[in-house]
Design a protein around this motif. Sequence first.
Motif, PDB file in Angstrom:
ATOM      1  N   ASP A  35       0.663  -1.231  -0.148  1.00 47.09           N
ATOM      2  CA  ASP A  35       0.012   0.101  -0.174  1.00 47.09           C
ATOM      3  C   ASP A  35       0.696   1.175  -0.078  1.00 47.09           C
ATOM      4  OD1 ASP A  35      -2.106  -1.688   0.168  1.00 47.09           O
ATOM      5  OD2 ASP A  35      -2.506  -1.367   2.376  1.00 47.09           O
ATOM      6  N   VAL A  36       0.382   2.254  -0.663  1.00 45.02           N
ATOM      7  CA  VAL A  36       1.571   3.305  -0.861  1.00 45.02           C
ATOM      8  C   VAL A  36       0.361   4.754  -0.883  1.00 45.02           C
ATOM      9  CG1 VAL A  36       1.259   3.191  -3.334  1.00 45.02           C
ATOM     10  CG2 VAL A  36       2.953   4.690  -2.303  1.00 45.02           C
ATOM     11  N   ASP A  52       3.389   8.469  -7.368  1.00 41.71           N
ATOM     12  CA  ASP A  52       4.002   8.728  -8.705  1.00 41.71           C
ATOM     13  C   ASP A  52       5.263   8.325  -8.843  1.00 41.71           C
ATOM     14  OD1 ASP A  52       3.747   9.970 -11.369  1.00 41.71           O
ATOM     15  OD2 ASP A  52       5.114  11.626 -10.471  1.00 41.71           O
ATOM     16  N   GLY A  53       6.098   8.765  -7.688  1.00 44.04           N
ATOM     17  CA  GLY A  53       7.610   8.593  -7.445  1.00 44.04           C
ATOM     18  C   GLY A  53       7.880   7.091  -7.669  1.00 44.04           C
ATOM     19  N   ALA A  89      -1.987  15.261  -4.766  1.00 44.91           N
ATOM     20  CA  ALA A  89      -1.065  14.487  -5.568  1.00 44.91           C
ATOM     21  C   ALA A  89      -1.682  14.050  -6.858  1.00 44.91           C
ATOM     22  CB  ALA A  89      -0.622  13.116  -4.791  1.00 44.91           C
ATOM     23  N   VAL A  90      -0.510  13.988  -8.079  1.00 49.07           N
ATOM     24  CA  VAL A  90      -0.959  13.565  -9.396  1.00 49.07           C
ATOM     25  C   VAL A  90      -0.217  12.173  -9.708  1.00 49.07           C
ATOM     26  CG1 VAL A  90      -1.237  14.068 -11.652  1.00 49.07           C
ATOM     27  CG2 VAL A  90      -1.452  16.101 -10.067  1.00 49.07           C
ATOM     28  N   LEU A 112       5.177  21.861  -9.881  1.00 50.38           N
ATOM     29  CA  LEU A 112       5.130  22.179  -8.304  1.00 50.38           C
ATOM     30  C   LEU A 112       5.243  20.548  -7.971  1.00 50.38           C
ATOM     31  CD1 LEU A 112       1.977  24.319  -7.779  1.00 50.38           C
ATOM     32  CD2 LEU A 112       4.462  24.981  -7.886  1.00 50.38           C
ATOM     33  N   TRP A 113       4.790  19.607  -8.250  1.00 50.11           N
ATOM     34  CA  TRP A 113       4.951  18.318  -7.790  1.00 50.11           C
ATOM     35  C   TRP A 113       6.384  17.927  -8.152  1.00 50.11           C
ATOM     36  CZ3 TRP A 113       2.422  16.440  -4.136  1.00 50.11           C
ATOM     37  CH2 TRP A 113       2.185  15.092  -3.651  1.00 50.11           C
TER      38      TRP A 113
END
Length: 312
Positions: free
Chosen positions: A47-48, A54-55, A98-99, A301-302
């Motif tokens: 689980d994250v 994304d990273g 978050a994207v 930004l992210w």
Amino acid sequence: MLHMRLITPADRTDEVVRLVRETVGTTHLVVLPGAARDPEGDVVLCDVAREAADGLVAGLRDLGLDRSGAITAENIDLSLSERADRAERDAPGEPADAVLWEQLEDSTHEESTLSVTYVAFLALATMIAACGVVLDNAILIVGAMAVGPEFGPLAGVCTAIVQRAPRLALRSAVALVVGFAAALVLTVGFSLFMDAVGLFDRGQLEAERPNTQFIYAPDWFSFVVAVLAGVAGTLSLTSAKSGALVGVAISVTTVPAAANAAVALVYRDPGQAWHSAEQLLLNLLGILLAGTFTLTVQKTLWGARRRRTGAA
């Protein structure tokens, strides 16, 4: 949070597990040696936190797992775990901000595919709007806006521009252009039929229409609303708050403008047809510009946040 299921070749499992352990915001790591059959390999579950996903996905792709194995992620509706709560606290940023770019590309790819269902929804929405135009019925116009699926291809074009994905851009543009062209043609036929049976007439189109006159009267407010709706729609996609898309759909007059243009063409009213086309193009342009700008800002930004986190 997101639940991830990874299929890894046996010789890459240690690297994958190490990456998951080193990623801040992960928990509930499970390794099932030899559990996968197609493709063969090990299964790694974890689980994250959404803001760390994304990273992690980028790192897994760098390991070639998308080619030699599989990467699957799905939203978790309920997770009762102190470890999960701690992982979300440790992950940088907020989940709503978050994207997950791979998820965004995948969803827009599906929603921007030219299909019979997509054309049917767009044509039906345009026909409903045509009835609203002739009857000067704002409720029908709002209903038609909600039915129209055109935001999918618009989001696809925006995503393709920011992610530099020419295939997605072409697919989305084709769905947008062909979809509206087909809807326009079908609505012209529908309007001719309604005229033949006496349900539509030219007088209704030419009469004063206080509730729907805005459809063929484009102005700066049309563009401003389209820009605001484009920002809201893009944020709803990237933050997984899809409920906001309904509000976006009924904020812009893309489908009603196409419907008014179709009816105007049937009754040979070039003025209304032209102004309706202007309204349609103005709304499409506003959404595209706003969506692209919003995604660009989010990516910048992210990306900066990820670099700061990596440095730390």
